[in-house]
Design an enzyme around this catalytic site. Structure first.
Site, PDB file in Angstrom:
ATOM      1  N   GLU A  43       0.859  -1.192   0.000  1.00 21.78           N
ATOM      2  CA  GLU A  43       0.000   0.000   0.000  1.00 21.78           C
ATOM      3  C   GLU A  43       0.894   1.241   0.000  1.00 21.78           C
ATOM      4  O   GLU A  43       1.654   1.450   0.942  1.00 21.78           O
ATOM      5  CB  GLU A  43      -0.908  -0.001   1.230  1.00 21.78           C
ATOM      6  CG  GLU A  43      -1.715   1.262   1.422  1.00 21.78           C
ATOM      7  CD  GLU A  43      -2.436   1.311   2.760  1.00 21.78           C
ATOM      8  OE1 GLU A  43      -2.610   2.420   3.300  1.00 21.78           O
ATOM      9  OE2 GLU A  43      -2.809   0.233   3.281  1.00 21.78           O
ATOM     10  N   LYS A 132     -10.983  -1.279   6.923  1.00 21.50           N
ATOM     11  CA  LYS A 132      -9.722  -1.109   7.634  1.00 21.50           C
ATOM     12  C   LYS A 132     -10.071  -0.723   9.072  1.00 21.50           C
ATOM     13  O   LYS A 132     -10.721   0.306   9.295  1.00 21.50           O
ATOM     14  CB  LYS A 132      -8.909   0.004   6.967  1.00 21.50           C
ATOM     15  CG  LYS A 132      -7.724   0.519   7.766  1.00 21.50           C
ATOM     16  CD  LYS A 132      -7.079   1.693   7.038  1.00 21.50           C
ATOM     17  CE  LYS A 132      -5.945   2.295   7.835  1.00 21.50           C
ATOM     18  NZ  LYS A 132      -5.262   3.385   7.099  1.00 21.50           N
TER      19      LYS A 132
END
Length: 214
Positions: A43, A132
């Protein structure tokens, strides 16, 4: 790659490295070391200078060999830039009711941040497939376990506070995968032994495998 496939691969890998590079070049060097160590979920956060260019460079170099996404996405423009650069997933620190639909419009897997039951419900109502859990350090694995009570079918990826010492606890609490930042990913290799970064990546990848075999 469709959202379901991306989500499945995220779960298969079990680990996403959150890269906050101090420069474009530094981020690329760090990712090379992570990949060598066996960490294939990457990421690139928008706190990294030239984040879309870093994503483009990595996409050209590694293609489908890694699972590549953009993080700290807080505007529609960042979501669109990431999609054009080759990201396969988008991560935001929160569940902005105006931003989330724009992120979903890209067709990519979207992982909005959520901490409370209300935020989970909002994000799911707006169409998020997975969430998340952020900041994970605030409540720890016990908080995830509590959320899994009313939301047993929601895939959670805790991020923030994930370390080698608690990876097993996160998976025991029901995490689909974990996102690891500072404990795994330096902002650059400047002044560091590259071999140490590779070895840390290997240890994280092995810790995830061991935790999921239990």
């Amino acid at each position: 790659m469709e959202r379901d496939s991306i989500l499945k691969r995220t779960g298969d890998l079990g680990l996403v490295a959150v890269v906050r590079g101090e420069s474009r070049e530094a981020a690329l060097e760090v990712v090379d070391a992570l990949v060598e160590g066996g960490v294939l979920g990457i990421e690139i956060t928008f706190t990294t200078p030239d984040a879309p260019l870093v994503i483009r460079d990595l996409n050209e170099k590694y293609g489908d060999d890694i699972l590549l996404g953009a993080g700290t996405v807080i505007t529609r423009g960042q979501a669109e830039e990431s999609a054009r650069a080759g990201a396969t997933f988008l991560v935001s620190p929160g569940s902005d009711p105006e931003l989330l639909p724009a992120m979903l419009d890209t067709g990519l897997l979207v992982l909005p941040g959520a901490l409370t039951p209300s935020e989970v419900m909002i994000a799911r109502r707006l169409g998020a497939q997975a969430l998340k859990l952020f900041p994970g350090s605030l409540g720890g694995p016990s908080h995830l376990k509590a959320l899994r009570g009313p939301f047993p079918d929601v895939p959670f990826i805790p991020t923030g506070g994930v370390s080698l010492d608690n990876i097993a606890d996160w998976f025991a609490a029901g995490a689909l995968a974990v996102g690891a930042g500072g404990a795994l990913v330096p902002s650059s290799l400047g002044g560091r032994d590259r071999g140490e970064v590779v070895e840390t990546a290997r240890r994280f990848a092995e810790a995830v495998r061991a935790a999921r075999e239990r």
